[in-house]
Each structure stands twice: as structure tokens, then as C-alpha cells.
Write an enzyme that holds these catalytic residues in place. Sequence first.
Site, short mmCIF file in Angstrom:
data_model
loop_
_atom_site.label_atom_id
_atom_site.label_comp_id
_atom_site.label_asym_id
_atom_site.label_seq_id
_atom_site.Cartn_x
_atom_site.Cartn_y
_atom_site.Cartn_z
N LYS A 23 -4.16 -5.34 8.26
CA LYS A 23 -5.03 -5.87 7.54
C LYS A 23 -4.42 -6.95 6.66
O LYS A 23 -4.98 -8.05 6.59
CB LYS A 23 -6.05 -5.04 7.03
CG LYS A 23 -7.40 -5.70 6.29
CD LYS A 23 -8.41 -4.49 5.98
CE LYS A 23 -7.91 -3.53 4.92
NZ LYS A 23 -7.74 -4.04 3.68
N ARG A 99 -16.21 -5.16 -9.19
CA ARG A 99 -14.93 -5.44 -9.23
C ARG A 99 -14.48 -6.60 -9.88
O ARG A 99 -14.70 -7.73 -9.51
CB ARG A 99 -14.54 -5.17 -7.63
CG ARG A 99 -14.75 -3.85 -6.74
CD ARG A 99 -14.30 -3.85 -5.60
NE ARG A 99 -12.72 -3.80 -5.42
CZ ARG A 99 -12.42 -3.78 -4.15
NH1 ARG A 99 -13.09 -3.65 -2.99
NH2 ARG A 99 -11.06 -3.47 -4.05
N SER A 145 -3.32 -5.48 -9.55
CA SER A 145 -3.44 -5.25 -8.00
C SER A 145 -2.44 -6.58 -7.75
O SER A 145 -2.84 -7.84 -8.15
CB SER A 145 -4.86 -5.55 -7.55
OG SER A 145 -4.76 -5.72 -6.20
N SER A 146 -1.82 -6.29 -6.63
CA SER A 146 -0.76 -7.61 -6.22
C SER A 146 -1.79 -8.35 -5.37
O SER A 146 -1.23 -9.57 -5.13
CB SER A 146 0.08 -6.73 -4.96
OG SER A 146 -0.61 -6.17 -4.15
N ASP A 292 -2.61 3.24 -0.95
CA ASP A 292 -3.70 3.27 -0.25
C ASP A 292 -3.50 4.43 0.78
O ASP A 292 -4.22 5.00 1.23
CB ASP A 292 -3.72 2.13 0.64
CG ASP A 292 -4.37 0.88 0.02
OD1 ASP A 292 -5.05 1.11 -0.68
OD2 ASP A 292 -4.31 -0.38 0.61
N ARG A 366 -11.34 4.28 4.01
CA ARG A 366 -10.33 5.23 3.73
C ARG A 366 -10.79 6.67 3.26
O ARG A 366 -10.16 7.76 3.83
CB ARG A 366 -9.35 4.77 2.53
CG ARG A 366 -8.78 3.58 3.13
CD ARG A 366 -7.49 3.25 2.54
NE ARG A 366 -6.93 2.14 2.64
CZ ARG A 366 -6.41 1.38 3.78
NH1 ARG A 366 -6.34 2.08 4.97
NH2 ARG A 366 -6.18 -0.26 4.03
N LYS A 390 -14.40 -1.31 8.49
CA LYS A 390 -13.60 -2.29 7.53
C LYS A 390 -12.18 -2.68 8.08
O LYS A 390 -11.67 -3.66 7.80
CB LYS A 390 -13.99 -1.67 6.36
CG LYS A 390 -13.44 -2.60 5.20
CD LYS A 390 -13.44 -1.94 3.70
CE LYS A 390 -13.49 -3.01 2.64
NZ LYS A 390 -11.99 -3.65 2.49
#
Length: 409
Positions: A23, A99, A145-146, A292, A366, A390
Site C-alpha cells: 500500500k 487526525r 509521521s513520515s 505498523d 490492523r 482497507k
Amino acid sequence: MKLHLSRPSDLRLNASIAITGSKSESNRSLLLKALYPNLMISNMSNSDDADVMQKGLAVSHGLVDIHHAGTAMRFLTGYFASQEGKEVTLTGSQRMTERPVKVLVDALRTLGADIEYLKDEGYPPIKIKGRKLTEREVSLPANISSQYISSLLLIAPSLENGLELELIGKITSVPYIRMTLALLSEIGIVNSFEGNTIQVMSKTSVADKTLTVESDWSSASYFYGSIALAEVGSEITLSAYKESSLQGDSVLAEIYKDLGVETTFGNDRITLRKTVDERPEILKVALHNAPDIAQTIAVTCFGLGIACHLTGLHTLKIKETDRLEALHTELSKLGADISVTDAELRLSPSQEIRQNMAIDTYNDHRMAMAFAPLAIKTSLFVNDAGVVSKSYPDFWKDLKTLGFQITES
């Protein structure tokens, strides 16, 4: 959809499974293809997130609803801000409106972007009027976050003067930044990453090229978990994977050695084998570069009855759900002795695993997939199991290939 999972009839697992493209790589490749239409993509992810990204890139005016896709929110914010003449409102699910995007919006505004918050300051929905961005220098905190960083890097070659990005502080998620830069290099974009400074040169056109997306290592994690919990002699072959992967989650091959799983590379595939039933008293892993896979590792350790201490998890608070709190709640249901902070998880050894508990998934793919391998040890229910689409729509089908008993309830 609520599913009931129970153990395979044969706990010596054996199967071959093909997993579609990453993804993370797919979404990066899709944005580059939008900038340079002569690029082609093979082995693209069949996930909801990649589908949402592709559809979003096709819009030039009006509403773009990315649902739960955080990567698409960050990447499309940068894309539309740099597309002169395009005007969109970018929004998503209720969780998406919680977010934050302020760090990215502030950086884009520094470059000259026209972005307006429509509700709460710092959060979607946002209205974007595309402009030619001519400023070249911008800075971001290094511990974010990258995806914020990659959003800027991906649009950088399309900017008139390229981009010089300074990262302030200690950098996290380096593999995802390097993945982005490697894809830029692959299509001939000159870039450098020295110290805390990243430079990307401008380029108006690129040569014809097909970007081949490696299969998703995050998706592979659930099979690592299954093998670790299964009997010695179990073997799963997954395709298509490279030993020199761009994906940070490929660290799974090293981490799961300590849990008795051997990884063999060859012919664009990996073979996972349960070689020993020995395990450490405690597994300590720093996951700054691969957060993750934290859920999978925590559930595996719980299933094996060993302790774990996972660090570097600060970005999990702003994922599809607060993943640390979600893990605390769901593992506690099953009998785990677990504690979490804003960036760490500690799990004590458990002798008991409760039967037939229902795992809530919190709109988080997840959560569903990380807990599924635990059915080798105990029967359980998974609520809202369709959330796996997703990132991995074929997950339940592939789990049945391993012999898991899965019924809708």
C-alpha cells in the site's frame, strides 16, 4: 460482518500465498504517475486505500472523500496544494477529522499554498486552492509521521525550484523516507539526504518506465504471527518479495528469528518456517522505523506466553484508532497483563488465554488482522471483520488457505 475463528485442524501449517503490492509503495507510485503520466505501475495494491488514492487523484474540482485513508489525506494535501487551477475540499471519516494535518499544512503554506480549515483548526476537512509553489526551503519536526515528509518529497520534483527540507530533531520512520527517495531516484529525480537535510531537484518530465511494486510486508506480518504460533515444521511461502526491500516492515525477518521463524529468500518470494519451539523470556524491540507491526508482535508474544517490551510507538496514537489503547483493551479482554504509555507497550507472560472473546476492531484493519493468528491458540470472534479491505481485501480468504476455520456469525 462478525466472524468466528477457530484453530486449523492441522497445526503444522503449509501453504503458498500471493500478496498484492505494498500500500505504501502503491500510493507513492500513484502520485508520481499523476505528476508524470507516462509512468506505468505493476503489482499495485488492491486495497481500499490505493483505490481511494487513485480516485482522489482523478478529481480536479469539488469534494474528495478519502474515508479512513490517512496516507491519502497527507499525500493528496500536498498534491492538490501544488496543482495550479485545481480546487478541492479534502475530507474523510469522523476519525479522519480527528487526525491532525497542521504540521503539513503549515509547511505547505510556507511554500506558498492556499489551504483553509473548514471546521477545527489543524484538522480536516480542508479546502485547497492549487497554486504554483515557488518557495524552495521549508522545515518540519523530525519525529512526526513520515507521511507528512513524504507528501512534500513526492511533489518536490514538480515544483519550479525543487525543495530543500530540513528536519528538526531526531528523525523517526527513516525507511519510509528512504522509500520515497528511492522511488524518485528510480524515475531519474536527483535527490540527496545528508544529516537532517533532504534536497530534491526539479524535473519537468521523466523517461517512460514501469514501477513494479513489491508485495506488502505489513501484510506478511500476520503470516509471521501464524507461523510463530503454529507447530514446528510449519511452512508458508509468500510472493512477491525482495531481499533488498524498501519497506521498513521487512525487519520482520530479523525480529521473528527470536520467535523460532526462519525466513528464506529466493525467486521473488519468501518462505517462512517454524524451525524451533524455543523462545526468549522477553522480546525487546524498538519499532521507531516499523510501528505498523507492533500489534502483530504484541499478539504473537501474548499467544506464546512470553513478555515483550515495544518502544518507538508514538505515531500509533494518531492512526485509524489509538492503537496502543486499543491493544490494551483487547488484549486485556483475553487475559493479558499489559500496560501502555504514549510510546511504549509492556506485556507480562500469560498462562491463560480466554476463549470465545469478541475482538473489537475500531475501524482499524490492523486490529482485525493482528489478532486473527491467535485463533491457533483459542477460538475468538472478530467484529467488523470487513475492515481488512482497507489494506488487504483477500485476508480472510488467504487465512482459510492455511486451514483456519472461519464462519460468519
